[in-house]
Design an enzyme around this catalytic site. Structure first.
Site, mmCIF file in Angstrom:
data_model
loop_
_atom_site.group_PDB
_atom_site.id
_atom_site.type_symbol
_atom_site.label_atom_id
_atom_site.label_comp_id
_atom_site.label_asym_id
_atom_site.label_seq_id
_atom_site.Cartn_x
_atom_site.Cartn_y
_atom_site.Cartn_z
ATOM 1 N N HIS A 44 -27.938 -30.623 1.664
ATOM 2 C CA HIS A 44 -27.653 -29.379 2.633
ATOM 3 C C HIS A 44 -27.458 -29.968 3.934
ATOM 4 C CE1 HIS A 44 -32.155 -30.591 2.965
ATOM 5 N NE2 HIS A 44 -31.417 -30.561 4.338
ATOM 6 N N HIS A 133 -24.514 -32.997 9.218
ATOM 7 C CA HIS A 133 -24.291 -34.154 8.217
ATOM 8 C C HIS A 133 -25.019 -33.615 6.931
ATOM 9 C CE1 HIS A 133 -28.057 -35.126 9.967
ATOM 10 N NE2 HIS A 133 -28.518 -35.390 8.831
HETATM 11 P P1 2AM Z 1 -31.516 -34.561 7.364
HETATM 12 O O1 2AM Z 1 -32.151 -35.003 5.962
HETATM 13 O O2 2AM Z 1 -30.680 -33.331 7.066
HETATM 14 O O3 2AM Z 1 -31.161 -35.258 8.431
HETATM 15 C C1 2AM Z 1 -35.658 -31.120 5.311
HETATM 16 O O4 2AM Z 1 -36.953 -32.300 5.475
HETATM 17 C C2 2AM Z 1 -34.853 -31.519 6.403
HETATM 18 O O5 2AM Z 1 -35.355 -31.373 7.665
HETATM 19 C C3 2AM Z 1 -34.248 -32.893 6.032
HETATM 20 O O6 2AM Z 1 -33.069 -32.717 5.455
HETATM 21 C C4 2AM Z 1 -34.051 -33.512 7.365
HETATM 22 O O7 2AM Z 1 -32.670 -33.341 7.803
HETATM 23 C C5 2AM Z 1 -34.800 -32.643 8.289
HETATM 24 N N1 2AM Z 1 -36.168 -33.449 8.843
HETATM 25 C C6 2AM Z 1 -37.025 -33.835 7.879
HETATM 26 N N2 2AM Z 1 -38.131 -34.341 8.954
HETATM 27 C C7 2AM Z 1 -37.603 -34.386 10.117
HETATM 28 C C8 2AM Z 1 -37.991 -34.950 11.353
HETATM 29 N N3 2AM Z 1 -39.216 -35.285 11.495
HETATM 30 N N4 2AM Z 1 -37.281 -34.710 12.588
HETATM 31 C C9 2AM Z 1 -36.003 -34.079 12.391
HETATM 32 N N5 2AM Z 1 -35.481 -33.428 11.312
HETATM 33 C C10 2AM Z 1 -36.128 -33.759 10.103
#
Ligand code: 2AM
Length: 196
Positions: A44, A133
């Site tokens: 996603h 991304h």
């Molecule tokens: P990303 O993988 O697209 O970079 C669900 O967990 C989504 O939230 C993940 O796909 C991640 O984004 C984002 N995410 C998870 N932990 C995070 C954090 N601590 N800070 C910012 N984004 C986070």
């Protein structure tokens, strides 16, 4: 005890695109089995990560997003997968991702709507610049990333992968030992612009 929900707001990818990316991930897994590769269901574009928030705040957020998207005039738009990259960089990657092209400016507008709604319910704004991304893998240790992998992903051409974005999803995330499980809480459809 207050019930908390880990959640985020995202753009989902069409199933056929997720499956195509996933077939490529299956090839990459052979080169780097120790990376945490994202399963096809989990692909996603994150617009905003909300962290763990109380259930009552989730309900408020649902309503705020509903109101915000009902007011907006952003119609469906086209995105495409555009290249690969890594955070912080391909030399010492922590996160491997697919880049996004197409009508990216519309995505930026949507992030503004999402941030506005999140602010209404007291969530802090994201200060880092938005870099759209699709995360495909997370790296625990740099030694798990063979040089071959970087060469292979940099050289690979996934072909034209484009789709129409019709809406945005508020997603629940549950962390399991086998990986995260994502479940939609609510979906917000983009309005068709009025034809005059
Ligand atoms: P990303 O993988 O697209 O970079 C669900 O967990 C989504 O939230 C993940 O796909 C991640 O984004 C984002 N995410 C998870 N932990 C995070 C954090 N601590 N800070 C910012 N984004 C986070």
């Amino acid at each position: 005890m207050v019930e908390v929900v880990r959640c985020f707001i995202c753009v989902e990818l069409e199933e056929k695109i997720r499956k195509k990316i996933s077939r490529w991930i299956d090839e990459l897994k052979i080169l780097a089995p120790r990376l945490k590769w994202v399963s096809w269901e989990g692909l996603h574009i994150t617009l905003k990560f909300c962290g763990e928030i109380s259930l009552s705040k989730v309900i408020k957020l649902e309503n705020a997003l509903q109101d915000a998207f009902a007011r907006e005039t952003i119609g469906p738009f086209d995105l495409e997968i555009a290249g690969v990259g890594a955070f912080p960089g391909l030399r010492e990657p922590r996160v491997l991702w697919l880049g996004i092209g197409g009508e990216e400016d519309q995505l930026v507008r949507i992030v503004e709507v999402v941030e506005g709604a999140a602010e209404v319910v007291g969530l802090e704004r994201e200060h880092r610049p938005f870099h759209p991304h699709v995360t495909i893998a997370r790296v625990k240790s740099p030694s798990d990333v063979p040089v071959d992998l970087i060469r292979t992903i940099s050289d690979h051409d996934l072909g034209q992968l484009s789709w129409k974005v019709n809406g945005v999803t508020l997603m629940k995330s549950e962390l399991k030992r086998t990986g995260s499980i994502y479940t939609p809480i609510a979906k917000y459809h983009l309005n068709q612009p009025e034809v005059s």
